[in-house]
Scaffold this active site. Structure first.
Site, mmCIF file in Angstrom:
data_model
loop_
_atom_site.group_PDB
_atom_site.id
_atom_site.type_symbol
_atom_site.label_atom_id
_atom_site.label_comp_id
_atom_site.label_asym_id
_atom_site.label_seq_id
_atom_site.Cartn_x
_atom_site.Cartn_y
_atom_site.Cartn_z
ATOM 1 N N LYS A 101 0.859 -1.186 0.000
ATOM 2 C CA LYS A 101 0.000 0.000 0.000
ATOM 3 C C LYS A 101 0.895 1.235 0.000
ATOM 4 C CE LYS A 101 -3.812 1.956 2.781
ATOM 5 N NZ LYS A 101 -4.646 1.724 3.988
ATOM 6 N N SER A 181 -9.403 1.618 3.153
ATOM 7 C CA SER A 181 -8.609 2.446 2.275
ATOM 8 C C SER A 181 -7.545 1.654 1.500
ATOM 9 C CB SER A 181 -7.899 3.541 3.092
ATOM 10 O OG SER A 181 -6.994 2.980 4.033
ATOM 11 N N SER A 205 -9.856 -0.659 7.294
ATOM 12 C CA SER A 205 -9.203 -0.397 6.007
ATOM 13 C C SER A 205 -8.507 -1.596 5.385
ATOM 14 C CB SER A 205 -8.211 0.761 6.141
ATOM 15 O OG SER A 205 -8.911 1.975 6.226
#
Length: 487
Positions: A101, A181, A205
């Site tokens: 990420k 996210s 997330s």
């Protein structure tokens, strides 16, 4: 583009021949193919680069899940093939191409958190990235994310960042939400653009995009994995975690990243090592008592999952949810990020960055709002506006943790429960503030084809049990189906 020349010899027929060896396979199977000479680390890496070019970029199927690629990745993979011949295999993760990420620092690429203000943020490796590299993992690239880990705009779609654009769900482009996210991580894993990815979670997330993309996502106990070198929201609640197509790979990833970090005040120094890659399989659901929430029994996939667990010998106890609130949850995030982002920017970011605080980012974005914040920056403005004394802040944290623990501990004691069963990220907020780990595993698809996840939650440091229960359920049901247009 930098890989086009290197991929000239990797033809469509090469790709088609490798598909059955790689698509949907777990790490032990990939390693066996490599040991048997059917596959190499170089070709495994080129396979993913080929797929990213084929399915992630500008075309009718593009998903826009990958934000950057490691320019050295092919050379690094070739070196792994040499190392293997020299018997230097260190770990199951050795030679496996992993996406991070894009809020996780790594030396080969900028770490942007999706924000234009950080586009030139050249850094050293985060602690967990160094752990992965030490065990031989290959960092393939960075995955897109909801900008600033979805704590920025307030009124924007999940999976959007100013740097990476809009990530789309392979089960329904522009129809089914990606979750957030860790959106790019979830989409890229599900679409077989990497072996596995690393996400991060403050509250949902990892669980949200994992369940939305029909993969396995683990939000570990806070402190089990280091947060050093990761763009923060909340030092109270943040944690990285593995996102994978199956539970076996999740266990391997967790074990590869685990380690005590003296620079992370929540880092846990365990007396035992975590040999997750095999030991978790000893923990089955048989005889375990799981709390299920009556409110969720209208979901047919959840009811079916419960029946499947009963067939495996699990004991199901229906419970009403405790009537506890999570007051000032947003304020906890505001006050933490106000403190924690400047710490990251001074200690772990590129020294040449002009922004040093949340206020600096707000001012930076105002210079070119269409390109830096087309959906506004309401949450960042809320951070700047929020203030509290140390005593008030401590009281907010204590109340939230107490209430989160009450939510789980009260029924646990009343019914002698081993864990809880939820859907997707429905109880992620309570698990976050209680600092309880959770794992989500595919449980099927609704009438519109949207993936759903069965989520196991249990007490701190119960990762072995969670992985074992998830593995037991996964093996009994095999609910994951790869997105059909990306096979």
């Amino acid at each position: 583009m930098p890989f086009n020349t290197a991929l000239e010899s990797f033809t469509e027929s090469t790709y088609e021949n490798l598909k059955p060896l790689i698509l949907e396979q777990d790490i032990p199977t990939l390693q066996k193919h490599i040991r048997d000479g059917k596959l190499s680390y170089e070709n495994l890496t080129k396979f993913y680069l080929y797929r990213i070019r084929k399915f992630d970029r500008e075309n009718d199927l593009s998903l826009n899940s990958v934000i950057a690629l490691n320019p050295n990745v092919i050379e690094e993979a070739k070196q792994k093939d040499i190392d293997l011949k020299n018997k230097m295999l260190k770990h199951h993760i050795f030679g496996m191409p992993i996406l991070l990420k894009d809020n996780i620092n790594t030396s080969a690429m900028s770490t942007t958190a999706g924000a234009v203000a950080l586009k030139d943020n050249k850094t050293d490796d985060a602690f967990i990235v160094q752990r992965l590299k030490d065990r031989g993992a290959v960092i393939l690239g960075k995955a897109n994310l909801s900008e600033w880990a979805y704590f920025f705009c307030g009124d924007c779609p999940s999976g959007y960042s100013a740097i990476g654009g809009q990530t789309l769900n392979p089960y329904g482009r522009k129809i089914i939400d990606t979750g957030g996210s860790s959106s790019g991580s979830g989409v890229a894993v599900s679409s077989n653009f990497c072996v596995a990815a690393v996400g991060s979670e403050t509250s949902g997330s990892i669980l949200s995009p994992s369940s939305q993309n029909s993969i396995v996502g683990l939000k570990p106990t806070i402190g089990l994995l280091s947060r050093s070198g990761i763009v923060p929201i909340s030092s109270t609640l943040d944690t990285p975690g593995p996102m994978t197509k199956n539970v076996t790979d999740n266990a391997i990833m967790l074990e590869a990243m685990f380690g005590y970090d003296a620079n992370d005040f929540k880092s846990i120094q365990l007396k035992r090592s975590l040999a997750f890659d095999e030991g978790f399989k000893d923990f089955s659901v048989k005889g375990k008592r799981f709390g299920t929430f009556k409110r969720l029994m209208e979901d047919s996939l959840y009811v079916r999952a419960i029946e499947d667990l009963k067939l495996k010998g699990a004991i199901i106890v229906e419970i009403e949810e405790e009537k506890v609130e999570l007051p000032d949850f947003l304020r906890l995030l505001n006050l933490d990020m106000k403190n924690d982002l400047p710490v990251y920017l001074s200690a772990s970011a590129d020294k040449s960055l002009m922004v040093k605080s949340v206020q600096d980012v707000i001012e930076f974005n105002k210079k070119d709002s269409i390109n830096t914040m087309p959906y506004g920056q309401k949450l960042f403005e809320g951070i700047v506006a929020d203030n509290a004394t140390d005593e008030e802040f401590d009281a907010i944290k204590n109340t939230l943790k107490t209430n989160g623990k009450l939510f789980f501990d009260t029924p646990t004691k009343a019914h002698n429960l081993d864990g809880f069963l939820s859907i997707n990220n429905y109880h992620a907020g309570f698990a976050a503030v209680a600092e309880y780990p959770a794992i989500t595993v595919p449980m099927g698809y609704n009438e519109k084809g949207a993936p759903r996840g069965l989520t196991f939650i249990s007490e701190p440091l119960s990762e072995m049990e969670l992985l074992g229960w998830a593995y037991d359920y996964e093996q009994a049901t095999k609910k994951r189906v790869a997105p059909k247009n990306y096979n």
